[in-house]
Design a protein around this motif. Structure first.
Motif, PDB file in Angstrom:
ATOM      1  N   ILE A  57       5.841  -6.003  10.514  1.00 45.18           N
ATOM      2  CA  ILE A  57       5.991  -4.548  10.427  1.00 45.18           C
ATOM      3  C   ILE A  57       4.862  -3.967   9.579  1.00 45.18           C
ATOM      4  CG2 ILE A  57       7.470  -2.634   9.700  1.00 45.18           C
ATOM      5  CD1 ILE A  57       9.871  -4.439  10.053  1.00 45.18           C
ATOM      6  N   HIS A  58       4.118  -3.004  10.138  1.00 42.76           N
ATOM      7  CA  HIS A  58       3.022  -2.348   9.423  1.00 42.76           C
ATOM      8  C   HIS A  58       3.578  -1.305   8.448  1.00 42.76           C
ATOM      9  CE1 HIS A  58      -0.092  -3.900  12.232  1.00 42.76           C
ATOM     10  NE2 HIS A  58       0.922  -3.899  13.090  1.00 42.76           N
ATOM     11  N   LEU A  59       2.940  -1.193   7.268  1.00 37.97           N
ATOM     12  CA  LEU A  59       3.352  -0.217   6.267  1.00 37.97           C
ATOM     13  C   LEU A  59       2.171   0.665   5.864  1.00 37.97           C
ATOM     14  CD1 LEU A  59       5.508  -2.365   3.798  1.00 37.97           C
ATOM     15  CD2 LEU A  59       6.337  -0.848   5.608  1.00 37.97           C
ATOM     16  N   THR A  60       2.466   1.902   5.504  1.00 41.83           N
ATOM     17  CA  THR A  60       1.468   2.798   4.944  1.00 41.83           C
ATOM     18  C   THR A  60       1.380   2.566   3.430  1.00 41.83           C
ATOM     19  OG1 THR A  60       3.022   4.586   4.459  1.00 41.83           O
ATOM     20  CG2 THR A  60       2.071   4.521   6.687  1.00 41.83           C
ATOM     21  N   PRO A  61       0.332   3.046   2.766  1.00 42.27           N
ATOM     22  CA  PRO A  61       0.225   2.860   1.310  1.00 42.27           C
ATOM     23  C   PRO A  61       1.377   3.480   0.530  1.00 42.27           C
ATOM     24  CG  PRO A  61      -1.881   3.577   2.225  1.00 42.27           C
ATOM     25  CD  PRO A  61      -0.870   3.705   3.328  1.00 42.27           C
ATOM     26  N   SER A  62       2.040   4.474   1.099  1.00 41.35           N
ATOM     27  CA  SER A  62       3.126   5.148   0.379  1.00 41.35           C
ATOM     28  C   SER A  62       4.235   4.180  -0.010  1.00 41.35           C
ATOM     29  CB  SER A  62       3.701   6.275   1.241  1.00 41.35           C
ATOM     30  OG  SER A  62       2.723   7.238   1.534  1.00 41.35           O
ATOM     31  N   SER A  63       4.608   3.276   0.911  1.00 39.35           N
ATOM     32  CA  SER A  63       5.707   2.345   0.635  1.00 39.35           C
ATOM     33  C   SER A  63       5.308   1.278  -0.368  1.00 39.35           C
ATOM     34  CB  SER A  63       6.180   1.698   1.935  1.00 39.35           C
ATOM     35  OG  SER A  63       6.778   2.652   2.778  1.00 39.35           O
ATOM     36  N   ILE A  64       4.028   0.893  -0.354  1.00 44.74           N
ATOM     37  CA  ILE A  64       3.555  -0.098  -1.325  1.00 44.74           C
ATOM     38  C   ILE A  64       3.754   0.430  -2.748  1.00 44.74           C
ATOM     39  CG2 ILE A  64       1.574  -1.479  -2.077  1.00 44.74           C
ATOM     40  CD1 ILE A  64       0.346  -1.032   0.681  1.00 44.74           C
ATOM     41  N   GLN A  65       3.583   1.734  -2.902  1.00 42.51           N
ATOM     42  CA  GLN A  65       3.651   2.355  -4.232  1.00 42.51           C
ATOM     43  C   GLN A  65       5.020   2.939  -4.548  1.00 42.51           C
ATOM     44  OE1 GLN A  65      -0.275   4.693  -4.892  1.00 42.51           O
ATOM     45  NE2 GLN A  65      -0.108   4.519  -2.673  1.00 42.51           N
ATOM     46  N   ASP A  66       5.985   2.792  -3.641  1.00 37.70           N
ATOM     47  CA  ASP A  66       7.311   3.380  -3.818  1.00 37.70           C
ATOM     48  C   ASP A  66       8.242   2.365  -4.480  1.00 37.70           C
ATOM     49  OD1 ASP A  66       9.738   4.602  -3.682  1.00 37.70           O
ATOM     50  OD2 ASP A  66       9.797   4.825  -1.510  1.00 37.70           O
ATOM     51  N   PRO A  67       8.664   2.584  -5.720  1.00 32.64           N
ATOM     52  CA  PRO A  67       9.516   1.593  -6.404  1.00 32.64           C
ATOM     53  C   PRO A  67      10.902   1.448  -5.783  1.00 32.64           C
ATOM     54  CG  PRO A  67       9.329   3.603  -7.704  1.00 32.64           C
ATOM     55  CD  PRO A  67       8.349   3.741  -6.578  1.00 32.64           C
ATOM     56  N   THR A  68      11.331   2.425  -4.979  1.00 33.31           N
ATOM     57  CA  THR A  68      12.661   2.343  -4.368  1.00 33.31           C
ATOM     58  C   THR A  68      12.643   1.652  -3.010  1.00 33.31           C
ATOM     59  OG1 THR A  68      12.517   4.475  -3.180  1.00 33.31           O
ATOM     60  CG2 THR A  68      13.208   4.539  -5.476  1.00 33.31           C
ATOM     61  N   PHE A  69      11.435   1.328  -2.501  1.00 33.08           N
ATOM     62  CA  PHE A  69      11.356   0.811  -1.136  1.00 33.08           C
ATOM     63  C   PHE A  69      11.980  -0.578  -0.990  1.00 33.08           C
ATOM     64  CE2 PHE A  69       9.005  -1.499   2.230  1.00 33.08           C
ATOM     65  CZ  PHE A  69       9.407  -0.739   3.317  1.00 33.08           C
ATOM     66  N   LEU A  70      11.600  -1.517  -1.849  1.00 31.28           N
ATOM     67  CA  LEU A  70      12.108  -2.883  -1.704  1.00 31.28           C
ATOM     68  C   LEU A  70      13.612  -2.983  -1.956  1.00 31.28           C
ATOM     69  CD1 LEU A  70       9.221  -5.114  -3.095  1.00 31.28           C
ATOM     70  CD2 LEU A  70       9.850  -4.626  -0.734  1.00 31.28           C
ATOM     71  N   PRO A  71      14.172  -2.292  -2.970  1.00 31.71           N
ATOM     72  CA  PRO A  71      15.636  -2.295  -3.073  1.00 31.71           C
ATOM     73  C   PRO A  71      16.310  -1.750  -1.814  1.00 31.71           C
ATOM     74  CG  PRO A  71      14.666  -1.519  -5.114  1.00 31.71           C
ATOM     75  CD  PRO A  71      13.543  -1.638  -4.135  1.00 31.71           C
ATOM     76  N   TRP A  72      15.692  -0.727  -1.214  1.00 35.77           N
ATOM     77  CA  TRP A  72      16.237  -0.179   0.032  1.00 35.77           C
ATOM     78  C   TRP A  72      16.150  -1.207   1.160  1.00 35.77           C
ATOM     79  CZ3 TRP A  72      13.810   0.691   4.740  1.00 35.77           C
ATOM     80  CH2 TRP A  72      14.539   1.428   5.677  1.00 35.77           C
TER      81      TRP A  72
END
Length: 695
Positions: free
Chosen positions: A531-546
């Motif tokens: 799955i491709h990701l944009t830079p926004s998710s790399i820098q989003d601290p809530t992304f991996l818990p989600w």
């Protein structure tokens, strides 16, 4: 009397004569609405009065010869004013009504129908009041959130927010208490690792008990990163951080005084280290503050996107280090042309942004083109090579019709993207130009697709040349255009990132992909999806818990997913990417780098990230199709990748001609139309020996 004037409807009137318009005003007054009207006799007068004060409504006779109504509507839109317009006609005509509505008129009323006129005026006035209140609330909310964040950051109390056992935020005092240097490192550490082992049951119980509206205080023993322990009293309470339901932890302490450290951090945090200009974070805060002023003071401001049209060519010729040299020199050169009393920042890898007060558009264009000429004629040199630089300017207004300051910046970027293919040096985003407001605008298409499920996911198989018995697919995003055709990511992703919608789009892709994958694996397939990701998710601290919650919801193991980020984004956001990589390893998810081989010393990034796959950039395969000698650069790159003990993927395989060579090079996986075109279903037969026969 003063109260009546304060509640009066401020009305602009376009009609044959002022006396002929008076019965309309009387009808509104008779309905109990005080009116303060101004008769418009020319477009110039309309422009003047729009700039002098705020207006609530315009009544415009469509057939009048006094003022061209289409120009009047365009004038209101161009000024960025939220003024609803009610058109007046003598007799009902559906074609006239349709034309007026398409032009931007909000309603059309037959002039003798007083009941319809009064209802339309009251409705539009009420809707306008709601929009104004909403804008004020948005501004107040952003200001409140900003103040809360500042209080959190500066608090001497140790404060953190935890979701699904992982940190999504922790302030400086909290990090110091447990011995962590930065937030990214802490975000990869479960909360369970911060308490003594005999306190784990107490912590788990507290996290379950104190959530939603519940709160409570518990005594525990904390675990420092150096192995030491200490007593602490933790207050648990349900909370929300950046829209994510979570648990707030507050640990009281009274010996933290890091004002000097905070001041140094603040100074560094607003500066771009390459150019010395303000950085993206500072500019984002500044443009939002500017939007607040616009809404509160009924004014407008301007934002300028300064994009480097030939940025990829510069990187190819100068390399990463040389590109930084060019950017620094360009920043120094453009400072000489920077508008007075403006804020100049480096906003992206290939762009600058300028915030300025209201000014003359023609003069701004003239100055921008002069600056462009000076930059074009300037000799940028790197290692004895002359590097041409071409900049293009996009200008937009920050006004009350924008939802926030970043929307105005997205408009400026849209103007830039429209100017580049036409070789224009400057373009203004004119809100009166219906092309900018219609479905033909990429901005509108992206927004509509996000709101109406207008995206779809295709799957292309990635097959092993080394006997891997697991199935692999690349998830490819497509936006569905209004004619049903697919719009490729390279056409809309720049707009997604400019409007800061990357995180929203990524979550849509992840959620829909894992639903499809979970169903596919339930049918007995051992499948992994990239799955491709944009830079926004790399820098989003809530992304991996989600992500963790989403995987648990469909009972998928972490290694069923491999997230992909580009080599360039990994380099540009290395600190965040490093924390992201550590977090993925905790979830057992895999990580891949894509578009690899374009950045000098790109393999250095593998020392910081836990990488499972590297997908070579397709340009290497394109070069092979034109010149057999191009095999050597690919061979060198594959050899270097294997030295890092990482699997190499070669994409864009269109024929069997080079498969034997790739197998000899030790390539692990191939992907392309020769294997299978992207499909809506994961239906490739991995049990076939087609690829082995081809080799």
């Amino acid at each position: 009397m003063s109260e009546n004037k304060a509640n009066a409807l401020r009305l602009l009137v376009v009609h044959d004569t002022q006396s002929e318009a008076e019965p309309l005003l009387s009808s509104i007054r008779n309905a109990g609405q005080a009116v303060r009207s101004h008769f418009i006799a020319s477009i110039d007068e309309l422009t003047r009065v729009l700039g002098e004060q705020s207006w609530d409504l315009m009544l415009a006779k469509l057939s009048t010869g006094t003022v061209d109504v289409s120009e009047a509507v365009a004038g209101v839109q161009r000024a960025g004013k939220d003024v609803p317009i009610v058109g007046l006609i003598d007799t009902f005509n559906s074609e006239v009504v349709a034309s007026a509505l398409g032009m931007g008129v909000t309603d059309v009323v037959v002039e003798g129908d007083e009941q319809h006129l009064v209802a339309a005026v009251k409705r539009e006035h009420a809707a306008l009041a709601t929009r104004r209140e909403l804008r004020e609330l948005r501004v107040n909310l952003r200001e409140t959130e900003k103040r809360c964040q500042l209080l959190l950051d500066s608090s001497v109390d140790a404060i953190a927010y935890v979701h699904e056992g992982m940190h999504i935020y922790a302030n400086q005092a909290y990090r110091e208490m447990f011995g962590y240097d930065d937030l990214e490192e802490l975000q990869c550490t479960p909360i369970m690792d911060l308490v003594a082992k005999d306190n784990l049951d107490k912590l788990k119980s507290s996290l379950k008990t104190y959530r939603d509206d519940q709160s409570g205080e518990v005594e525990m023993v904390g675990q420092h990163s150096n192995g030491g322990t200490f007593d602490m009293r933790v207050t648990f309470s349900g909370a929300s951080y950046e829209g994510e339901a979570c648990t707030q932890l507050v640990i009281r302490r009274g010996d933290a005084d890091n004002a000097e450290l905070q001041q140094k951090i603040q100074e560094i945090s607003v500066q771009d280290l390459v150019t010395g200009l303000y950085n993206r974070k500072y500019f984002s805060e500044t443009i939002e503050a500017a939007y607040q002023q616009v809404v509160q003071n009924n004014t407008t401001q301007l934002v300028l996107h300064v994009g480097i049209a030939n940025f990829q060519d510069i990187k190819a010729k100068a390399g990463i280090a040389g590109t930084d040299v060019v950017l620094k020199e360009l920043a120094d050169l453009y400072r000489e042309w920077q508008p007075e009393n403006s804020v100049l920042a480096r906003y992206g890898d290939d762009s600058f942004a300028v915030l300025m007060q209201e000014g003359d558009i023609e003069q701004i264009e003239k100055d921008a083109l002069a600056a462009r000429k000076a930059i074009t004629e300037h000799l940028f040199e790197v290692d004895g090579k002359t590097i041409p630089v071409d900049v293009v300017f996009g200008l937009a207004h920050i006004d009350e019709r924008c939802n926030n300051g970043h929307e105005a910046l997205a408009h400026a970027y849209e103007a830039f993207t429209q100017a580049v293919p036409k070789n224009e040096g400057f373009r203004y985003y004119d809100k009166s130009d219906m092309a900018n407001l219609s479905d033909d605008s990429m901005v509108a298409k992206v927004q509509h697709a996000l709101e109406n499920d207008g995206f779809r996911i295709l799957f292309q198989p990635i097959i092993s040349l080394r006997g891997d018995n697991q199935e692999h697919y690349d998830a490819l995003l497509r936006m569905v255009d209004k004619d049903g055709s697919d719009v490729l990511p390279e056409e809309f992703l720049p707009m997604v990132e400019a409007r800061e919608l990357g995180a929203t789009l990524d979550r849509w892709v992840v959620l829909n992909t894992i639903k499809i994958l979970a169903e596919h694996r339930r049918r007995g397939h051992n499948t992994q999806v990239f799955i491709h990701l944009t830079p926004s998710s790399i820098q989003d601290p809530t992304f991996l818990p989600w992500v963790n919650s989403a995987l648990k919801a469909v009972k998928l193991p972490g290694d069923a997913i491999c997230f992909q980020i580009t080599e360039e984004h990994a380099q540009s956001h290395l600190k965040a990417a490093k924390a992201f990589s550590k977090g993925l390893s905790l979830l057992k998810c895999h990580l891949a780098l894509t578009h690899f081989g374009l950045v000098e010393s790109g393999l250095s990034v593998t020392r910081h990230l836990e990488i499972d796959y590297i997908r070579v950039d397709g340009s290497f395969i394109d070069a092979l199709a034109k010149d057999d000698k191009a095999m050597q650069p690919l061979e060198d790159l594959i050899r270097d990748i294997h030295k890092q003990e990482v699997n190499a993927i070669v994409p864009q395989i269109e024929s069997a001609e080079i498969l034997a060579s790739l197998w000899e090079l030790g390539v692990n996986y191939i992907q392309g139309y020769y294997v299978q075109a992207p499909q809506a279903q994961m239906n490739y037969n991995f049990d076939s020996d087609g690829e082995e026969e081809a080799v």
